[in-house]
Write a protein that holds these residues in place. Sequence first.
Motif, PDB file in Angstrom:
ATOM      1  N   PHE A   1      -9.934   1.727  14.804  1.00 45.10           N
ATOM      2  CA  PHE A   1      -9.378   0.757  15.637  1.00 45.10           C
ATOM      3  C   PHE A   1      -8.296   1.461  16.581  1.00 45.10           C
ATOM      4  O   PHE A   1      -8.746   1.211  17.921  1.00 45.10           O
ATOM      5  N   THR A   2      -7.402   2.052  16.154  1.00 44.74           N
ATOM      6  CA  THR A   2      -6.696   2.824  17.159  1.00 44.74           C
ATOM      7  C   THR A   2      -7.443   3.916  17.791  1.00 44.74           C
ATOM      8  O   THR A   2      -7.095   4.043  19.162  1.00 44.74           O
ATOM      9  N   TYR A   3      -8.149   4.618  17.390  1.00 40.92           N
ATOM     10  CA  TYR A   3      -8.995   5.472  18.161  1.00 40.92           C
ATOM     11  C   TYR A   3      -9.623   4.784  19.289  1.00 40.92           C
ATOM     12  O   TYR A   3      -9.709   5.551  20.352  1.00 40.92           O
ATOM     13  N   GLU A   4     -10.511   3.874  18.844  1.00 39.65           N
ATOM     14  CA  GLU A   4     -11.329   3.027  20.066  1.00 39.65           C
ATOM     15  C   GLU A   4     -10.362   2.665  21.021  1.00 39.65           C
ATOM     16  O   GLU A   4     -11.220   2.522  22.187  1.00 39.65           O
TER      17      GLU A   4
ATOM     18  N   LYS B   1       8.083  -7.201   4.223  1.00 43.05           N
ATOM     19  CA  LYS B   1       7.542  -6.232   5.119  1.00 43.05           C
ATOM     20  C   LYS B   1       6.125  -5.829   4.712  1.00 43.05           C
ATOM     21  O   LYS B   1       5.580  -5.355   5.913  1.00 43.05           O
ATOM     22  N   SER B   2       5.449  -6.040   3.684  1.00 42.54           N
ATOM     23  CA  SER B   2       4.189  -5.910   3.632  1.00 42.54           C
ATOM     24  C   SER B   2       3.399  -7.036   3.326  1.00 42.54           C
ATOM     25  O   SER B   2       2.507  -7.120   2.706  1.00 42.54           O
ATOM     26  N   TYR B   3       3.982  -8.263   3.671  1.00 43.70           N
ATOM     27  CA  TYR B   3       3.458  -9.590   3.190  1.00 43.70           C
ATOM     28  C   TYR B   3       1.986  -9.761   3.716  1.00 43.70           C
ATOM     29  O   TYR B   3       1.304 -10.523   3.010  1.00 43.70           O
ATOM     30  N   PHE B   4       1.740  -9.610   5.061  1.00 43.43           N
ATOM     31  CA  PHE B   4       0.501  -9.744   5.617  1.00 43.43           C
ATOM     32  C   PHE B   4      -0.383  -8.483   5.685  1.00 43.43           C
ATOM     33  O   PHE B   4       0.148  -7.223   5.730  1.00 43.43           O
ATOM     34  N   SER B   5      -1.791  -8.732   5.557  1.00 46.88           N
ATOM     35  CA  SER B   5      -2.494  -7.760   5.964  1.00 46.88           C
ATOM     36  C   SER B   5      -3.124  -7.983   7.210  1.00 46.88           C
ATOM     37  O   SER B   5      -3.221  -9.235   7.632  1.00 46.88           O
ATOM     38  N   VAL B   6      -3.914  -7.019   7.680  1.00 45.21           N
ATOM     39  CA  VAL B   6      -4.226  -7.238   9.343  1.00 45.21           C
ATOM     40  C   VAL B   6      -5.835  -6.712   9.029  1.00 45.21           C
ATOM     41  O   VAL B   6      -5.920  -5.629   8.732  1.00 45.21           O
ATOM     42  N   THR B   7      -6.769  -7.462   9.466  1.00 51.19           N
ATOM     43  CA  THR B   7      -8.170  -7.235   9.789  1.00 51.19           C
ATOM     44  C   THR B   7      -8.226  -7.087  11.306  1.00 51.19           C
ATOM     45  O   THR B   7      -7.957  -7.762  12.326  1.00 51.19           O
ATOM     46  N   ASN B   8      -9.111  -5.887  11.648  1.00 50.52           N
ATOM     47  CA  ASN B   8      -9.254  -5.462  13.021  1.00 50.52           C
ATOM     48  C   ASN B   8     -10.775  -5.755  13.359  1.00 50.52           C
ATOM     49  O   ASN B   8     -11.307  -5.281  12.656  1.00 50.52           O
ATOM     50  N   TYR B   9     -10.843  -6.182  14.616  1.00 50.15           N
ATOM     51  CA  TYR B   9     -12.412  -6.254  15.080  1.00 50.15           C
ATOM     52  C   TYR B   9     -12.183  -5.918  16.689  1.00 50.15           C
ATOM     53  O   TYR B   9     -11.168  -6.070  17.542  1.00 50.15           O
ATOM     54  N   LEU B  10     -13.130  -5.016  17.062  1.00 50.73           N
ATOM     55  CA  LEU B  10     -13.408  -4.666  18.351  1.00 50.73           C
ATOM     56  C   LEU B  10     -14.845  -5.334  18.695  1.00 50.73           C
ATOM     57  O   LEU B  10     -15.730  -4.940  18.226  1.00 50.73           O
ATOM     58  N   ASN B  11     -14.870  -6.008  19.946  1.00 50.35           N
ATOM     59  CA  ASN B  11     -16.221  -6.731  20.110  1.00 50.35           C
ATOM     60  C   ASN B  11     -16.706  -7.292  18.997  1.00 50.35           C
ATOM     61  O   ASN B  11     -18.013  -7.188  18.887  1.00 50.35           O
ATOM     62  N   ASP B  12     -15.972  -8.032  18.302  1.00 50.30           N
ATOM     63  CA  ASP B  12     -16.559  -8.721  17.204  1.00 50.30           C
ATOM     64  C   ASP B  12     -16.923  -8.067  16.001  1.00 50.30           C
ATOM     65  O   ASP B  12     -17.499  -8.794  15.234  1.00 50.30           O
ATOM     66  N   LYS B  13     -16.991  -6.815  15.872  1.00 48.87           N
ATOM     67  CA  LYS B  13     -17.242  -6.056  14.740  1.00 48.87           C
ATOM     68  C   LYS B  13     -15.910  -5.367  13.932  1.00 48.87           C
ATOM     69  O   LYS B  13     -15.062  -4.994  14.551  1.00 48.87           O
TER      70      LYS B  13
ATOM     71  N   CYS C   1      -2.552  -2.261  18.914  1.00 49.31           N
ATOM     72  CA  CYS C   1      -2.135  -1.364  17.670  1.00 49.31           C
ATOM     73  C   CYS C   1      -0.584  -1.462  17.130  1.00 49.31           C
ATOM     74  O   CYS C   1      -0.053  -0.518  16.484  1.00 49.31           O
ATOM     75  N   GLY C   2       0.051  -2.712  17.543  1.00 47.55           N
ATOM     76  CA  GLY C   2       1.221  -2.962  17.169  1.00 47.55           C
ATOM     77  C   GLY C   2       1.493  -3.318  15.700  1.00 47.55           C
ATOM     78  O   GLY C   2       0.338  -3.634  15.236  1.00 47.55           O
ATOM     79  N   LYS C   3       2.532  -3.379  15.221  1.00 52.63           N
ATOM     80  CA  LYS C   3       2.797  -3.899  13.871  1.00 52.63           C
ATOM     81  C   LYS C   3       3.018  -5.429  13.844  1.00 52.63           C
ATOM     82  O   LYS C   3       3.806  -5.563  14.514  1.00 52.63           O
TER      83      LYS C   3
END
Length: 151
Positions: free
Chosen positions: A140-143, A121-133, A58-60
Amino acid sequence: MYLKYLSIKDSDGFPIRHIDFKKGANIIKGKESTTSIKTQTNSLGKTTLLRCIDFCLCGKWNNFIFDRELKANKNQTVFDFFIQSLPSFELLIIKNFDDLNSDNLKIKRKLSVNLKSKTDKSYFSVTNYLNDKEISEQDFTYEIKKFLFGF
């Protein structure tokens, strides 16, 4: 709870780095450089490895680029590397290292260029996956907290 591996791949899925962790304590030690008069273990990737793990948990992304130790100076080399490779980071956490069927959590975070960016400082976006979903930032943070701490 154990880290099993950390894998970093470029935007085409080719491996940049893969680290398998062992059961127990894993020591991060830099190999001494012989290229200067004084042997040094600087700039070998020890802190970057820890930042990769932090990012997966969950880091930046901009913690890689803007170092608090250097008074928020921009690391242009890392920034350019991110632009060129658009890396994805994958961390596998397992509850029982010796049990192949142990509960685990595969965390993947993928960088892409934020087309609406006005600043570095906002140049990239992040897509999050947990167990390939794919999963939202909030979920993401909660799970991750739920898996690691049981809430």
